[in-house]
Design a protein around this motif. Structure first.
Motif, PDB file in Angstrom:
ATOM      1  N   LYS A   1       0.778  -1.420  -0.066  1.00 25.66           N
ATOM      2  CA  LYS A   1      -0.013   0.027   0.052  1.00 25.66           C
ATOM      3  C   LYS A   1       0.706   1.286   0.019  1.00 25.66           C
ATOM      4  N   ARG A   2       0.520   2.326  -0.864  1.00 25.62           N
ATOM      5  CA  ARG A   2       1.404   3.437  -1.105  1.00 25.62           C
ATOM      6  C   ARG A   2       0.606   4.676  -0.762  1.00 25.62           C
ATOM      7  N   SER A   3      -0.806   4.457  -0.774  1.00 33.87           N
ATOM      8  CA  SER A   3      -1.662   5.622  -0.419  1.00 33.87           C
ATOM      9  C   SER A   3      -2.925   5.185   0.027  1.00 33.87           C
ATOM     10  N   ASP A   4      -3.909   6.058   0.416  1.00 30.64           N
ATOM     11  CA  ASP A   4      -5.206   5.565   0.997  1.00 30.64           C
ATOM     12  C   ASP A   4      -6.166   5.379  -0.195  1.00 30.64           C
ATOM     13  N   ASP A   5      -5.660   5.284  -1.547  1.00 38.64           N
ATOM     14  CA  ASP A   5      -6.483   5.366  -2.627  1.00 38.64           C
ATOM     15  C   ASP A   5      -6.907   3.795  -2.752  1.00 38.64           C
ATOM     16  N   LEU A   6      -8.056   3.661  -3.030  1.00 38.75           N
ATOM     17  CA  LEU A   6      -8.730   2.179  -3.114  1.00 38.75           C
ATOM     18  C   LEU A   6      -7.827   1.619  -4.673  1.00 38.75           C
TER      19      LEU A   6
END
Length: 272
Positions: A86-91
């Motif tokens: 995971k690199r961001s909170d984007d789905l």
């Protein structure tokens, strides 16, 4: 360029280097381990017969296949962990299915099972094969609570006379005296297994093989021993309260020594 974006670009490079280093270390460890004879046998005793050699090869081949599958699985896991974390909170993008991949991971296990089944069936046929002639020794083995009897026959005929017989008595597991069964090296030997009471199992670890002894049924197998020496044997079936006392020894001698033993047994009346 921001420091954050710079770190994000450097991280995959470091991950690749770490993965490469881990793979190199694993390969080095496996190579170093394979140099040792005991480690190369993967826990098996040193085989003393042609049939045991085939069993060892099947055992090693199965482990090689297991290591290969395990390496691919762990490689995919590490690849997913290192490069798709995971690199961001984007789905993440959502997909319904990937038909080629699903077909692949459905078909590959069947291929692996089929290959292992083929080699297992091939080697089992070789190990369990018995011949009607060219047998140097025929030995009827009787398991009873709590020892062994070894009857040496002149031929494969059911009514062949017994030319030598060794009858054991229950022994202390630490005792030096155990019933011995003697066979000639380099010649085919037929064992016929009988039980007088309950299910026993004839097992010599150096043969990498054991076979049950079932009341009312005769099990048979043949071996061709390659190395002379004295090898420990025992019952491998939990047959009762004194199961641990059912010990014996397999003595592999030269053909000349074996013939001398048979001649001396005949002269002594056949019982030792």
């Amino acid at each position: 360029m921001s420091p954050t974006r710079s770190r994000e670009r450097r991280t995959p490079v470091r991950a690749r280097r770490a993965l490469t280093s881990a793979g190199a270390l694993a390969l080095l460890a496996m190579t170093a381990t394979a140099c040792s004879g005991e480690a190369a046998r993967l826990g098996m005793p040193e085989p003393i017969s042609d049939q045991a050699e085939r069993i060892l090869q099947l055992w090693q081949g199965s482990w090689i296949a297991a290591f290969a599958v395990g390496g691919v699985v762990w490689g995919l896991i590490l690849w997913a962990v290192l490069f798709h974390r995971k690199r961001s909170d984007d789905l993440p993008p959502q997909v319904r299915y990937n038909l080629p991949i699903e077909m692949l991971y459905t078909a590959v296990p069947f291929v692996i099972i089929a290959v292992l089944f083929y080699f297992t069936a091939r080697d089992q046929s070789y190990i369990e094969k018995t011949s009607d002639d060219n047998v140097a020794a025929v030995i009827d083995v009787y398991g009873f609570q709590w020892s062994w009897q070894f009857d040496y026959k002149e031929s494969l005929a059911k009514d062949a006379p017994t030319v030598a017989s060794v009858v054991g008595v229950p022994v202390d597991p630490n005792a030096a005296s155990k019933p011995q069964v003697m066979i000639p090296a380099g010649q085919k030997v037929r064992f016929r297994l009988h039980s007088n009471d309950v299910i026993h199992s004839f097992w010599v670890p150096a043969l990498l093989y054991k076979k049950d002894m079932i009341p009312g049924y005769v099990n048979e197998f043949e071996i061709t021993a390659k190395k002379t020496g004295l090898y420990e044997g025992r019952c491998a079936e939990l047959c009762g309260v004194d199961h641990s006392r059912m010990l014996f020894q397999l003595k592999v001698v030269t053909p000349e020594e074996y013939q001398k033993f048979i001649a001396e047994s005949k002269a002594a009346g056949g019982t030792q």
